[in-house]
Scaffold this motif. Structure first.
Motif, PDB file in Angstrom:
ATOM      1  N   PRO A 120      36.131  75.372 -35.957  1.00  0.00           N
ATOM      2  CA  PRO A 120      36.604  75.608 -34.593  1.00  0.00           C
ATOM      3  C   PRO A 120      35.521  76.354 -33.796  1.00  0.00           C
ATOM      4  CG  PRO A 120      38.333  76.095 -36.176  1.00  0.00           C
ATOM      5  CD  PRO A 120      37.067  75.850 -36.966  1.00  0.00           C
ATOM      6  N   SER A 121      35.426  76.050 -32.526  1.00  0.00           N
ATOM      7  CA  SER A 121      34.448  76.612 -31.580  1.00  0.00           C
ATOM      8  C   SER A 121      33.027  76.085 -31.791  1.00  0.00           C
ATOM      9  CB  SER A 121      34.444  78.140 -31.611  1.00  0.00           C
ATOM     10  OG  SER A 121      35.732  78.634 -31.304  1.00  0.00           O
ATOM     11  N   GLU A 122      32.825  75.155 -32.692  1.00  0.00           N
ATOM     12  CA  GLU A 122      31.497  74.595 -32.934  1.00  0.00           C
ATOM     13  C   GLU A 122      31.166  73.565 -31.853  1.00  0.00           C
ATOM     14  OE1 GLU A 122      29.184  73.748 -37.047  1.00  0.00           O
ATOM     15  OE2 GLU A 122      31.156  72.840 -36.894  1.00  0.00           O
ATOM     16  N   ILE A 123      29.867  73.391 -31.573  1.00  0.00           N
ATOM     17  CA  ILE A 123      29.380  72.393 -30.630  1.00  0.00           C
ATOM     18  C   ILE A 123      28.421  71.497 -31.394  1.00  0.00           C
ATOM     19  CG2 ILE A 123      28.074  71.959 -28.529  1.00  0.00           C
ATOM     20  CD1 ILE A 123      28.958  74.723 -27.550  1.00  0.00           C
ATOM     21  N   LEU A 124      28.697  70.172 -31.397  1.00  0.00           N
ATOM     22  CA  LEU A 124      27.897  69.223 -32.165  1.00  0.00           C
ATOM     23  C   LEU A 124      27.602  67.966 -31.362  1.00  0.00           C
ATOM     24  CD1 LEU A 124      29.795  69.370 -35.585  1.00  0.00           C
ATOM     25  CD2 LEU A 124      27.659  70.506 -34.994  1.00  0.00           C
ATOM     26  N   ASN A 125      26.527  67.272 -31.746  1.00  0.00           N
ATOM     27  CA  ASN A 125      26.194  65.981 -31.161  1.00  0.00           C
ATOM     28  C   ASN A 125      26.688  64.865 -32.070  1.00  0.00           C
ATOM     29  OD1 ASN A 125      24.812  67.075 -28.973  1.00  0.00           O
ATOM     30  ND2 ASN A 125      22.879  67.101 -30.045  1.00  0.00           N
ATOM     31  N   TYR A 126      27.248  63.818 -31.454  1.00  0.00           N
ATOM     32  CA  TYR A 126      27.660  62.598 -32.144  1.00  0.00           C
ATOM     33  C   TYR A 126      26.907  61.439 -31.508  1.00  0.00           C
ATOM     34  CZ  TYR A 126      31.284  65.083 -34.617  1.00  0.00           C
ATOM     35  OH  TYR A 126      31.939  65.944 -35.452  1.00  0.00           O
ATOM     36  N   ALA A 127      26.571  60.417 -32.311  1.00  0.00           N
ATOM     37  CA  ALA A 127      25.774  59.289 -31.824  1.00  0.00           C
ATOM     38  C   ALA A 127      26.536  57.982 -31.978  1.00  0.00           C
ATOM     39  CB  ALA A 127      24.463  59.214 -32.588  1.00  0.00           C
ATOM     40  N   PHE A 128      26.434  57.137 -30.961  1.00  0.00           N
ATOM     41  CA  PHE A 128      26.992  55.778 -30.977  1.00  0.00           C
ATOM     42  C   PHE A 128      25.842  54.822 -30.717  1.00  0.00           C
ATOM     43  CE2 PHE A 128      28.789  52.138 -28.637  1.00  0.00           C
ATOM     44  CZ  PHE A 128      29.717  51.691 -29.563  1.00  0.00           C
ATOM     45  N   LYS A 129      25.783  53.740 -31.481  1.00  0.00           N
ATOM     46  CA  LYS A 129      24.690  52.777 -31.349  1.00  0.00           C
ATOM     47  C   LYS A 129      25.276  51.369 -31.288  1.00  0.00           C
ATOM     48  CE  LYS A 129      20.269  51.918 -33.683  1.00  0.00           C
ATOM     49  NZ  LYS A 129      19.486  52.316 -34.874  1.00  0.00           N
ATOM     50  N   HIS A 130      24.723  50.541 -30.398  1.00  0.00           N
ATOM     51  CA  HIS A 130      25.186  49.163 -30.229  1.00  0.00           C
ATOM     52  C   HIS A 130      23.983  48.248 -30.058  1.00  0.00           C
ATOM     53  CE1 HIS A 130      26.985  45.886 -27.587  1.00  0.00           C
ATOM     54  NE2 HIS A 130      27.448  45.697 -28.803  1.00  0.00           N
ATOM     55  N   ASN A 131      24.032  47.067 -30.669  1.00  0.00           N
ATOM     56  CA  ASN A 131      22.884  46.161 -30.628  1.00  0.00           C
ATOM     57  C   ASN A 131      22.866  45.288 -29.380  1.00  0.00           C
ATOM     58  OD1 ASN A 131      24.999  44.483 -31.386  1.00  0.00           O
ATOM     59  ND2 ASN A 131      23.735  43.194 -32.678  1.00  0.00           N
ATOM     60  N   SER A 132      23.027  45.895 -28.256  1.00  0.00           N
ATOM     61  CA  SER A 132      22.917  45.215 -26.979  1.00  0.00           C
ATOM     62  C   SER A 132      22.207  46.158 -26.013  1.00  0.00           C
ATOM     63  CB  SER A 132      24.309  44.855 -26.440  1.00  0.00           C
ATOM     64  OG  SER A 132      24.202  44.247 -25.178  1.00  0.00           O
ATOM     65  N   ARG A 133      21.262  45.619 -25.273  1.00  0.00           N
ATOM     66  CA  ARG A 133      20.551  46.449 -24.309  1.00  0.00           C
ATOM     67  C   ARG A 133      21.427  46.689 -23.077  1.00  0.00           C
ATOM     68  NH1 ARG A 133      15.271  47.149 -24.698  1.00  0.00           N
ATOM     69  NH2 ARG A 133      14.950  47.116 -22.465  1.00  0.00           N
ATOM     70  N   ASN A 134      21.417  47.926 -22.606  1.00  0.00           N
ATOM     71  CA  ASN A 134      22.102  48.294 -21.360  1.00  0.00           C
ATOM     72  C   ASN A 134      23.597  48.005 -21.374  1.00  0.00           C
ATOM     73  OD1 ASN A 134      19.634  49.137 -20.197  1.00  0.00           O
ATOM     74  ND2 ASN A 134      19.134  46.996 -19.796  1.00  0.00           N
ATOM     75  N   THR A 135      24.242  48.249 -22.473  1.00  0.00           N
ATOM     76  CA  THR A 135      25.697  48.116 -22.541  1.00  0.00           C
ATOM     77  C   THR A 135      26.348  49.365 -21.951  1.00  0.00           C
ATOM     78  OG1 THR A 135      27.525  47.614 -24.029  1.00  0.00           O
ATOM     79  CG2 THR A 135      25.865  49.108 -24.866  1.00  0.00           C
ATOM     80  N   ASP A 136      27.554  49.224 -21.479  1.00  0.00           N
ATOM     81  CA  ASP A 136      28.306  50.362 -20.963  1.00  0.00           C
ATOM     82  C   ASP A 136      29.012  51.043 -22.126  1.00  0.00           C
ATOM     83  OD1 ASP A 136      27.631  49.862 -18.278  1.00  0.00           O
ATOM     84  OD2 ASP A 136      29.225  48.366 -18.128  1.00  0.00           O
ATOM     85  N   VAL A 137      28.750  52.337 -22.329  1.00  0.00           N
ATOM     86  CA  VAL A 137      29.346  53.098 -23.429  1.00  0.00           C
ATOM     87  C   VAL A 137      30.362  54.074 -22.852  1.00  0.00           C
ATOM     88  CG1 VAL A 137      28.918  54.696 -25.332  1.00  0.00           C
ATOM     89  CG2 VAL A 137      27.258  52.884 -24.832  1.00  0.00           C
TER      90      VAL A 137
END
Length: 128
Positions: free
Chosen positions: A49-66
């Motif tokens: 609790p109270s932690e701040i972390l980065n999460y990553a999402f990757k998709h094999n399409s250029r310029n997709t809307d995430v």
């Protein structure tokens, strides 16, 4: 994104999620849809609790809307940075887990510009 808080002796403490070994800038295991779309979401499955972390999402399409969303749980999205690297769109979300966080689900999704349907990954996150 930085979090500023004060300790009992009023000295400032700055937490940078990029310095946390649980934060990620890329992801490994992937889901491949019938349309041959590749999606992955990476990040810590267990947090404090109270932690701040980065999460990553990757998709094999250029310029997709995430799109990032919190499906359940006491957390908030502080920042989202999306970029293109080679043939992939990579989106990094900085997530803050509230002091009363007791589990939840984080979702990242995209709709490719080639309109091959939406793809999403949902991850369960639990307290340590």
């Amino acid at each position: 994104m930085f979090l500023l808080s004060c300790s009992s002796n009023d000295e400032a403490i700055i937490l940078d999620p990029a310095d946390n070994s649980k934060s990620v800038a890329d992801c490994g295991e992937a889901f491949v849809s019938p349309e041959r779309n590749y999606f992955c979401l990476g990040g810590a499955p267990e947090v404090l609790p109270s932690e701040i972390l980065n999460y990553a999402f990757k998709h094999n399409s250029r310029n997709t809307d995430v799109t990032w969303s919190i499906e359940s749980g006491e957390m908030e999205i502080l920042n989202i940075e999306t970029s293109v690297s080679g043939d992939f769109t990579i989106s990094i979300a900085t997530i803050k887990f509230d002091s009363d966080f007791d589990g939840g689900f984080l979702k990242a999704s995209s709709i490719p510009n080639e309109n091959k349907g939406e793809g999403f990954v949902l991850t369960e996150i639990n307290p340590e």
